[in-house]
Design a protein around this motif. Sequence first.
Motif: not given
Length: 166
Positions: A38-67
Amino acid sequence: MAVQTRYHLRRATLDDLSSVVGWPQTPTELRYLFPRAQWPAEPLKLLEHLANHEEGFVVCDSERILGYASLYNPKPQGRAWIGHLIVNPRARRMGVARYLVTALTTIAQERYRAKEMATICFANNQGAYDFYTTLGFQNEGWETRIDHRSEPLKVFRLTKSLPTPT
């Protein structure tokens, strides 16, 4: 001479996911990423959902997370799925999503010997549909998903055959 890329891929950490859940800028973006949220997002629920994915990946540059995206339900010698692909709003239109899909495809081929990549795309998300078809994905058909208001959403199953490794 080694070719330098401005991006690198790594597994997502909980700290990364804490940033990712804040990226959706509108109710529509949130719906594309998390249909049941639901909007606005509930960060803890979304965080829990993503944390359940074993194969989560991020793309970074030298300073920040981009994707961010997850590789899920990979079947050895079969199909691997890309899910929850999102790019940091400050890094959109910079090749991050393309880099992420290419990297996940390589992982699926090398680790699982996948023969096909797949994802779902909401029928009204023309930008995402065009992006995936540009990368060679084809529409395999559609199905219905249910959002947080119990309303049906039409999604396309997009697939791409992978070359057999030599």
